[in-house]
Design an enzyme around this catalytic site. Structure first.
Site, PDB file in Angstrom:
ATOM      1  N   GLU A 206      -7.433 -12.605   6.343  1.00 18.16           N
ATOM      2  CA  GLU A 206      -6.418 -12.049   7.251  1.00 18.16           C
ATOM      3  C   GLU A 206      -7.038 -12.018   8.637  1.00 18.16           C
ATOM      4  OE1 GLU A 206      -3.855  -7.913   8.005  1.00 18.16           O
ATOM      5  OE2 GLU A 206      -5.669  -7.865   6.796  1.00 18.16           O
TER       6      GLU A 206
ATOM      7  N   HIS B 181      -8.253  -8.423  -0.524  1.00 16.89           N
ATOM      8  CA  HIS B 181      -7.800  -8.860   0.800  1.00 16.89           C
ATOM      9  C   HIS B 181      -8.864  -9.813   1.356  1.00 16.89           C
ATOM     10  CE1 HIS B 181      -5.059  -5.567   0.368  1.00 16.89           C
ATOM     11  NE2 HIS B 181      -4.686  -5.528   1.622  1.00 16.89           N
TER      12      HIS B 181
ATOM     13  N   HIS C 209       0.872  -1.184   0.000  1.00 15.67           N
ATOM     14  CA  HIS C 209       0.000   0.000   0.000  1.00 15.67           C
ATOM     15  C   HIS C 209       0.902   1.223   0.000  1.00 15.67           C
ATOM     16  CE1 HIS C 209      -3.598  -2.422   0.951  1.00 15.67           C
ATOM     17  NE2 HIS C 209      -2.723  -3.177   1.606  1.00 15.67           N
TER      18      HIS C 209
END
Length: 334
Positions: A197, A194, A16
């Protein structure tokens, strides 16, 4: 081993750009743009980088982003990261940026993308580091905001390879953005997300099925579902894993507990990445060193992380073959 890692050609797929904002640059930009930040020194900022979970990190991450206002700020941020790539022998990087973090503050989309792109072009010419850009939708915001961001991205199709999904995973499952991703695919973008996680293994299945993702960012909770691990290995669906980030955000207690090595040995296409390196204690080499320090890895296994990343990247097939050859000949010479 450290020497081998240092000079190994690497590809980063999970970075990022806003998360590469080092405290020193944060202070420099705050001063330049006359922005108040809740810290007095860069050391104080670093001390604040102790997180309990993903949300406690995001709270400080969004505060830090407030110093990014002008095209030059985004250029400086990105150029600083590309210099770190040069240092760590990262030859290609696929970079996430969060337009909504900036447009919500009244910063124009083109200010953000032009600053980032100019730095990437310079790195390509001067440092011989290739790159691609991925816009991420913030999953804690609603579907309408994501559609608006997608609309803003359309004039920049030549600069953006894919769309992604980041921010708080808890309470924001992939299905929330299924229609946005379908539209992005229709517009010619690749997709990543994503998943797995903080959220369960089911989020990985859903990202693959509902968002048609080419790869999964993080994905370490896949081990909760043995059938999922088998599927990831069989279909060579890549996971862009971020070891230091996972420790810093308490996904694992320590690096010895991290499952990336066992996933590699199970045949899963796992890759090593730095995520938000300014906040999580290290860039690419630091992540590789941390794994090598705590796991009995061979040089072939270390190199396999690089080969996996090349295969998982959005680089043209011919360039992939060249890079894989470079990694193999480097490994053979060591």
């Amino acid at each position: 081993m450290k020497n081998f890692i240092t000079h190994l050609p690497k590809v980063e797929l999970h970075l990022h750009i806003e998360g590469s904002l080092e405290p020193e640059l944060m202070f420099e930009l705050a001063k330049r743009n006359k922005v108040d930040i809740p810290f007095d020194t860069p050391e104080e900022v670093r001390k604040a980088y102790e997180f309990d979970d993903l949300q406690s990190f995001l709270d400080i991450y969004y505060k830090g982003a407030n110093v990014l206002i002008h095209e030059q700020d985004f250029f400086d941020l990105t150029w600083a990261y590309m210099l770190r790539c040069q240092e760590d022998n990262v030859v290609h990087s696929e970079i996430f940026f969060d337009p909504q973090t900036h447009t919500e503050r009244g910063i124009a989309f083109d200010t953000v993308i032009n600053g980032i792109s100019k730095a990437l072009d310079k790195a390509n010419k001067e440092l011989n580091i290739s790159s691609q850009l991925i816009i991420c939708f913030l999953r804690h915001l609603d579907e309408a905001a994501a559609f608006e961001t997608l609309q803003q991205a359309l004039p920049y199709k030549d600069k953006i390879i894919a769309v992604g999904l980041d921010s708080s995973e808890q309470g924001h499952p992939p299905e929330k953005f299924a229609r946005v991703f379908a539209k992005a695919i229709e517009e010619g973008f690749l997709t990543v997300a994503h998943a797995g996680e903080e959220g369960p293994a089911q989020n990985i299945w859903d990202a693959l099925d509902m968002l048609k993702t080419s790869r999964i960012d993080h994905g370490v909770r896949c081990v909760e579902d043995p059938h999922l691990v088998e599927t990831l290995a069989e279909q060579q669906i890549p996971l862009t894993v971020c070891p230091l980030s996972n420790i810093k955000l308490k996904v694992f207690k320590d690096m010895q507990q991290h499952n990336i090595v066992s996933l590699l040995r199970s045949g899963v296409c796992v890759t090593v990445n730095s995520d938000d390196p300014a906040y999580f204690g290290g860039y690419m080499n630091d992540n590789f060193y941390a794994l090598a320090d705590t796991h009995e890895l061979t040089k072939q296994e270390i190199a396999q992380f690089s080969i996996n990343a090349i295969n998982a990247s959005f680089i043209a097939p011919v360039a992939k073959e060249d890079l894989i050859s470079a990694v193999r000949s480097y490994t053979a010479s060591h």
